[in-house]
Scaffold this active site. Structure first.
Site, PDB file in Angstrom:
ATOM      1  CD  GLU A 350      -2.621  -1.545   2.381  1.00  0.00           C
ATOM      2  OE1 GLU A 350      -3.615  -2.283   2.337  1.00  0.00           O
ATOM      3  OE2 GLU A 350      -2.136  -1.123   3.446  1.00  0.00           O
ATOM      4  CG  ASP A 374      -3.244  -4.450   8.429  1.00  0.00           C
ATOM      5  OD1 ASP A 374      -2.486  -3.628   7.893  1.00  0.00           O
ATOM      6  OD2 ASP A 374      -4.351  -4.769   7.956  1.00  0.00           O
ATOM      7  CG  HIS A 540       0.326  -0.628   7.852  1.00  0.00           C
ATOM      8  ND1 HIS A 540       0.364   0.148   6.697  1.00  0.00           N
ATOM      9  CD2 HIS A 540      -0.689  -1.503   7.671  1.00  0.00           C
ATOM     10  CE1 HIS A 540      -0.585  -0.249   5.868  1.00  0.00           C
ATOM     11  NE2 HIS A 540      -1.240  -1.246   6.446  1.00  0.00           N
TER      12      HIS A 540
END
Length: 604
Positions: A350, A374, A540
């Site tokens: 991402e 995550d 994260h």
């Protein structure tokens, strides 16, 4: 898998720029006619002892041994300080350690180069006042706005004692390792492959952070570059064939989580493998270049972006119609691929550049791969018992944090490497072919859930082995404050298989899981596991092997990045000596010192 399919690649540097060297400055009392002459050998012996320690202990992240330079002469007056500075500039010194057993002329002999991390080791002996010089020189550094670290042994040594005491050794190595990380980042690039993913703030590249705090460039390409290189076959086609054969033999497919009527066909899945391998080759070439491309007439593409770290946007402009980036990210961040065991790449899912740089910090300090995850769920003991009927025990008794993400969880994170018979993620140059095979064997590649990834792809599925010491960290950027770092040391833990399955199935069973328990501490952020989860500053985290939070704090001090949450014992915290001038509370003093001195490269 035969040994020839997993060679151990020799250490080599893949980025442009000279490797930073450590320079040692032996300073001395400049008074001739007896004083200086009596100290020459002792002073140079201190420099030699530090050089020996660094060369025998430290390596660059590429696996090569660290290079150390000693000043051609001892430094007693300003002319010799200038001579040493010129020598160090010629020889690529980027980290500076001054050593002395005696009084020296403070402002005449200190290192005045502002951008080089610097420390002073003042010998604790009664014959000569090395500690007096240390205090005077550090005061001069603070007054001139050039922070330095002070190293002073707890126990008095005899003047002829050439050993490095354990407490001095620990600080020397902590300083040097962090200083090399600072120096290694300077001038390198962060490569954004795509832009912002699903509105995640960590994807927004704050160029002032990279320029002012890290001394790095920012490079950008659109994800369409992947399609262009695939369609025009701008990759090493021989390597692609070898890589695809390796993947088909060694990457085990797991169960498809999609309903049978929605599953991709065997032909589509095979195409997804082909595309994923090409994506990995292309991302690597974009980061560090590939001379093979020049041989095919692609000289511009062969150069790469000299990227120390990178991120791939993926969702959703790419993943709605193309295979996701999970395989590309997982294999690049691992310490091995079809070319054998090699240095891992730092690639963030991402395009979370803040997590990518936290991963980079961990890799530069340890030489090992990093897990991107995550920080997904806190499972209290009560919730686990309600859902599974099982009481958590051992380290997990106070609850667990589920670290899980579809993206670049390096296969090293399986814990199938070992140190002293216990699960580990080793420096890449210490990994054996058998350990790499075990990591692959412990990993299943699951077809992507099409609800998340309409274009298909492959995600890694493994569970990290327990009782492995790990450090989780994350850089966040705060308006008006700038970057701030959080750190949580703890352990990967194992829970009963049936409990894992029940909890994992509630999230996403196709993704890699690390069950994490932080070490609790007597502060408001670490009073229990829930508080750690509730206080974490972003979605994260970067996870690496070992407890290296103290090294991260030293690195952050060099970069002037305050640490706002950590569980590191106070006696392990090592910051520039000037930080003690900003109050007795270590953490609030850290914020004031960082604000006062400002970013390391601001205005440079």
């Amino acid at each position: 898998m035969s040994e020839t399919r997993m060679p151990v690649n020799p250490p080599a540097e893949r980025l442009r720029g000279n490797l930073p060297r450590i320079g040692i400055r032996p300073t001395i009392d400049g008074r001739l006619r007896g004083v200086r002459e009596s100290l020459e050998e002792q002073t140079m012996n201190m420099a030699r002892a530090a050089k020996k320690l660094f060369e025998e202990t430290l390596r660059y992240p590429n696996g090569l041994p660290v290079e150390v330079v000693i000043s051609d002469t001892t430094i007693g007056r300003v002319a010799e300080a200038a001579q040493c500075a010129a020598q160090f500039e010629r020889e690529g010194v980027a980290v500076s350690l001054t050593v002395t057993p005696c009084w020296c002329y403070g402002s005449e002999t200190i290192d005045m180069t502002p951008l080089i991390p610097k420390a002073i080791w003042g010998f604790n002996g009664t014959e000569r006042p090395g500690a007096v010089y240390l205090a005077a020189a550090l005061a001069g550094h603070a007054q001139k706005g050039i922070p330095a670290f002070g190293i002073y042994g707890q126990d008095v040594q005899d003047s002829d004692d050439q050993s490095v005491p354990p407490d001095v050794r620990e600080k020397l190595l902590r300083f040097a390792q962090a200083g090399l990380a600072v120096a290694y980042m300077r001038g390198k690039s962060y490569l954004s492959m795509g832009g912002s993913s699903m509105g995640i703030a960590g994807c927004y590249v704050t160029e002032s952070f990279f320029k002012d705090y890290l001394g790095m460039r920012n490079e950008y390409i659109d994800m369409s570059e992947f399609i262009r290189r695939m369609e025009q076959e701008i990759y090493d086609r021989d390597e692609y064939a070898r890589a695809l054969a390796w993947v088909r033999e060694l990457c085990q497919e797991g169960d498809d989580p999609n309903q049978p009527e929605h599953q991709r066909t065997r032909q589509q899945k095979d195409q997804d493998w082909e595309t994923s391998v090409k994506m990995a080759l292309i991302a690597r070439d974009l980061m560090t270049g590939n001379p093979r491309l020049a041989e095919e007439g692609h000289g511009e593409e062969a150069l790469g972006h000299n990227a120390l770290a990178a991120g791939f946007q993926g969702q959703r402009q790419w993943t709605d119609f193309m295979p996701n980036g999970d395989m590309m990210e997982a294999i690049l961040t691992s310490s091995f691929d079809w070319n054998g065991i090699r240095q891992p790449y730092m690639v963030a899912t991402e395009n979370d550049n803040l997590n990518a740089m936290t991963m980079t910090f961990g890799h530069l300090l340890t030489g090992s791969a990093q897990i991107f995850a995550d920080v997904r769920t806190y499972w209290s003991p009560e919730a686990v018992h309600r859902v599974t009927g099982t009481e958590l025990t051992g380290r997990a008794a106070g609850g667990i944090i589920h670290l899980i993400n579809s993206g670049p969880a390096a296969l090293d994170g399986t814990g199938e490497q070992e140190i002293d018979g216990k699960p580990a993620m080793k420096p890449w140059w210490e990994i054996t072919p058998e350990e790499a095979r075990r990591c692959l064997k412990a990993t299943k590649w699951r077809a992507a859930e099409l609800g998340y990834f309409r274009g298909g792809g492959w995600s890694t599925d493994y569970t990290t082995r327990g009782e492995m010491p790990v450090t989780m960290a994350r850089i966040n950027i705060v308006a008006g404050l700038g970057p701030a770092l959080q750190i949580a040391e703890g352990w990967a833990v194992e829970i009963p298989e049936d409990v894992h399955t029940t909890l994992d199935d509630r999230t996403n069973p196709t993704w890699p899981t690390t069950w994490f328990v932080p070490r609790l501490a007597d502060n408001s952020r670490f009073r229990d596991v829930y508080t750690v989860m509730a206080s974490w500053g972003a979605n994260h985290g970067a996870i690496g092997y070992g407890h290296y939070g103290a090294d991260l704090i030293t690195l952050a001090g060099m970069l002037r990045i305050p640490v706002y949450m950590h569980n590191i014992p106070e006696d392990q915290i090592f910051r520039p000596s000037a930080w003690t001038l900003f109050g007795m509370d270590l953490e609030s003093g850290d914020f004031r010192a960082c604000q006062n001195f400002g970013p390391l490269y601001k205005g440079s």
